[in-house]
Design a protein around this motif. Structure first.
Motif: not given
Lengths: 437, 438
Positions: B104-108, B110-124, B393-397
């Motif tokens: 699911d990881f690749d699809k999720f 690309s659909l924008g379901v997963m939050k980009d954690l970079d900001v949270l990681m940098a802020g903590d 790589p988890r890419l579907l392709q």
């Protein structure tokens, strides 16, 4: 009547556009929700995800949000059209609000349906009559219509496509759904075009009306001119008849009396000179009476103003009258005290001034006219000067001819100078103390 | 007009009052954080303790955050989990924090379901991403962004049938053994013991060209060009090596049956399977007829003794209303030593945190479960295998192309085709396919 009909048709078309958009927007959002429910029911969600590019977040809430936005849009239209149809501020604010509401709906539907922009444009076209802002708005409208295109935006943004949801169904249902979708989109465009044509027609109608009225006005004007010419002619004829009658009644009568009296004198003069003298005195009286009669009948030909007021007042009145009705400025400078002459002199002076002003305005197209009147010994000097185009060669026009005749009758002289503007110089000797009595 | 203005003011005031009341009520309501998880093991091994860890984490979190309640659905099997997520997603009720399956990881993302954690990681400031195994962390990365954190990792190991080797008086291979060492052992082992004309002892089972390729030192996927090169000499070497091993079997195919009977020397095995079937109670279920152990994979000429590493990922819903709390809970699950130690205790994988994975306590837990006298994989070796492991790589392709490649390789093996020319043709087909997909 025609305009009213067109107006009601435009109103109807607006309602049709609104209705079409409500159907389209609600249809799309409900269709998406129903499809999602269907997919969830048959446990095909994960497979469906593989085929789509973006998720519709909160599909159920979206239906209500769309409905709310459409309601606000309708409210804004009602407020504008029904409650404050003549308040420019309200119209502008509500049009801008409409634009934002539409964009919110378009974003909610992820640019799958931008036909709702046509609804805003139709309102804008209706209200914005000013030429310049209309072009700006048209540019904004076309720009936003192009920019709000799904195909264009989906390249760089994550947008869901209604096609993905349609393609979930079987091929036959797909055709059915696609044609409904396309019909709604095209119908919206068609109604919008019809609406635009009607708006153009309405404005064309207004122009035609103005043209028609102008033509009528022209006709009436011409008729009026004819009437006035006719009236002038009739007055002239009446005057001539009256003169003839007067001459016949007074002068004829007097002269007949004088002739008869002189005949009697001729027979009497040998026999009774005393009787003849008496008879001659009688004839003299009759003659004087005749003069009085003639003077009275002549006095009936005097200008109205002169009849009632003094010469100075009459000229002043004429000047103020012309100043009031035309753009030409006339300055009257009278340096003669107690401007009181014999009637025929007053008449002549009045007519000369009148004629001079008429000429300056009619032929010289003068903007300013200066009239000065002063006394030199026993003569009165009248100068009428203007800043018009003047004339290089003197033509014996009607105006100058009349002027010359009038002044000649009073044994005066008149000169004309057309080199710089036009100047009329008249010198009239005044018969002071000379009366008929 | 004045009347209208008055009414407008009144309605605005009323609206503000209602909004204030709603906000007040919202703030004093208990926040419910949804957690999405599946029951059972991610590694397809039997597991009885899947709730234990989560229940403990939830309890800890609710104690430290008294205003928060964590809610999760129990009883979703792993095979249903993907569909469950998709249904929740379509409904608009995606959990705030959830486990993500590899598929699911690749699809999720690309659909924008997963939050980009970079900001949270940098802020903590209390968070250091270096504490994770870099391979495990990288499984949660896509297009240069971190979308998920690893919860537990599982490396692939090489199963060795110790009894068989002992019977053939072959020494147990060392940790840094090579392809040639393995080929030599396989050659010695492959034989017909009962003289019925058919081979009944084999070298390898399930050892694929992919496993060989990982240890060849080559790299198949070029992230920058989005291309896969199957004509690379190391890919060809790997396939040729597999072909050589296959040729030893003289056309006979090796089955799971052969393996269970104890007739196969080597088989790739996940660490999860190793832990499950090496310890009580499942030890008695499988591989009971022989002694076995696990070692690293043999290295190619230019490669190392490494293998594929998998990780179970957890992410945050990009539309979550409680971003801060979701992050705290995600950290509770993946970034606290106590929780990660529970992975050792109750799960079958290796904690994603390096410090926990290499701790003495962890090693003791594994040792406790083992039979006495059994040799246990040293934690340094384990950490090495994970840290240097290969993540696919988890890419579907990518997955699709690799499946096609698997088919092509098995065709080469079955039909005894020329490796170089077959792969050249295959490469042309794949390049065309990937070009179209762009």
């Amino acid at each position: 009547m025609e305009a009213k009909k067109i107006n009601s048709r435009i109103g109807l078309l607006q309602v049709v556009i609104l209705a079409l958009n409500v159907i389209s927007v609600m249809g799309i959002s409900i269709f998406i929700y129903r499809t999602i429910e269907k997919i969830r029911r048959v446990y095909a969600a994960r497979e469906f995800l593989n085929g789509i590019q973006a998720i519709v977040w909160y599909p159920y809430a979206k239906i209500w949000l769309c409905a709310l936005l459409l309601l606000l849009l309708t409210l804004s239209m009602i407020i504008r059209d029904r409650l404050f149809p003549n308040n420019n501020k309200v119209i502008l604010t509500s049009l801008v609000a409409d634009f934002f509401l539409c964009f919110m709906i378009i974003i909610l539907l992820n640019f799958n349906y931008n036909g709702i922009l046509l609804l805003v444009f139709s309102n804008v076209i209706m209200y914005v009559k000013n030429g310049k802002s209309r072009y700006i708005l048209a540019a904004v409208a076309i720009g936003s219509f192009i920019l709000a295109d799904y195909e264009l935006l989906s390249i760089s943004y994550r947008l869901y496509s209604i096609q993905d949801y349609i393609s979930y169904y079987s091929a036959s249902v797909q055709q059915y759904l696609l044609s409904i979708y396309n019909i709604l989109v095209s119908l919206n465009v068609i109604v919008f075009v019809v609406y635009c044509v009607n708006i153009i027609n309405e404005q064309q109608g207004n122009l035609d009306e103005i043209h028609g009225l102008n033509e009528k006005l022209q006709e009436v004007n011409e008729q009026l001119q004819k009437y006035s010419q006719m009236a002038e002619k009739m007055a002239e004829t009446r005057e001539r008849n009256r003169l003839a009658r007067e001459i016949h009644d007074t002068l004829g009568h007097t002269l007949t009396g004088i002739a008869a009296g002189i005949d009697a004198c001729l027979t009497m003069i040998g026999t009774s000179p005393e009787q003849t003298k008496k008879q001659l005195e009688l004839i003299s009286k009759v003659t004087r009476d005749g003069i009085k009669d003639i003077r009275r009948s002549v006095s009936e030909l005097r200008p109205d103003a002169l009849e009632r007021f003094s010469l100075e007042y009459a000229i002043n009145k004429m000047v103020t009258d012309i100043n009031a009705v035309s753009e030409t400025r006339i300055y009257f400078d009278c340096r003669v005290q107690n401007l009181k002459f014999d009637e025929d002199e007053e008449n002549a002076i009045y007519r000369v001034v009148q004629e001079g002003i008429t000429n300056a305005m009619r032929h010289g197209h003068a903007k300013e006219i200066w009239i000065t009147m002063k006394r030199e010994n026993q003569d009165i000097l009248i100068q009428i000067k203007d800043n018009g185009i003047g004339c290089k060669e003197m033509k014996n026009g009607f105006g100058t001819k009349h002027m010359k005749e009038r002044i000649k009758m009073l044994s005066g002289v008149v000169t004309f100078d057309g080199s710089d503007g036009f100047i009329v110089n008249a010198r009239i000797p005044i018969r002071r103390g000379e009366t008929y009595d | 007009m004045g009347k209208w203005r008055k009414r407008l003011c009144m309605s605005v005031f009323l609206g503000a009052l209602i909004a204030a009341a709603l906000i007040y009520r919202d703030q004093h309501k208990k926040i419910v954080l949804e957690f999405g998880m599946f029951t059972g093991s991610n590694w397809d091994v039997a597991s009885a303790n899947s709730f234990k860890i989560i229940d403990k984490a939830v309890k800890c979190f609710e104690e430290s955050h008294p205003n928060v309640k964590i809610h999760y659905y129990s009883g979703i099997a792993k095979e249903d989990y993907s569909e469950w997520c998709a249904r929740k997603l379509l409904e608009g009720k995606m959990p705030d924090v959830f486990m993500v399956l590899d598929s699911d990881f690749d699809k999720f993302t690309s659909l924008g379901v997963m939050k980009d954690l970079d900001v949270l990681m940098a802020g903590d400031h209390a968070f250091h991403k270096e504490d994770f195994f870099s391979t495990a962390l990288n499984t949660g990365r896509r297009d240069g962004r971190q979308y998920a954190l690893p919860y537990e990792t599982v490396p692939t190991l090489m199963f060795v049938n110790k009894s068989l080797l002992a019977k053939e008086s072959i020494q147990m291979p060392k940790e840094d053994w090579t392809w040639e060492d393995m080929y030599e052992i396989c050659r010695k082992v492959t034989k017909d013991t009962d003289k019925d004309g058919l081979l009944d002892q084999f070298g390898t089972y399930n050892y694929s060209w992919r496993d060989a390729f990982y240890t060849s030192g080559g790299k198949l996927y070029d992230e920058r060009q989005d291309q896969l090169s199957f004509t690379d000499s190391r890919v060809l070497d790997a396939i040729k090596y597999i072909k050589r091993l296959n040729d030893l079997n003289q056309g006979q195919s090796v089955t799971q049956e052969d393996f269970n009977e104890g007739g196969v020397a080597f088989m790739p095995l996940t660490f999860a399977e190793y832990r499950t079937y090496k310890t009580y109670p499942y030890r008695i279920k499988k591989y009971t007829r022989f002694q076995w152990d696990c070692i690293t994979f043999p290295a190619g000429r230019e490669g190392e003794n490494i293998s594929k590493v998998d990780a179970l990922l957890m992410g945050i819903n990009s539309k979550t209303k409680h971003e801060r709390l979701a992050w705290e809970f995600l950290k509770q699950l993946t970034y606290t030593e106590e929780m990660q130690m529970d992975v050792f205790l109750y799960s079958q994988g290796v904690p994603a945190l390096k410090s926990v994975a290499s701790s003495k306590e962890g090693a003791n837990i594994i040792q406790e479960d083992m039979d006495e006298g059994e040799q246990v994989i040293s934690s340094t070796l384990l950490c090495n295998v994970i840290e240097n492991g290969i993540i696919e790589p988890r890419l579907l392709q990518y997955q699709q192309v690799m499946n096609l490649a698997d088919g092509e390789v098995s065709k080469i093996l079955q039909e005894n085709k020329n490796v170089d020319s077959s792969m050249k043709i295959f490469q042309r087909m794949i390049s065309k396919y990937l070009q179209q997909q762009k």
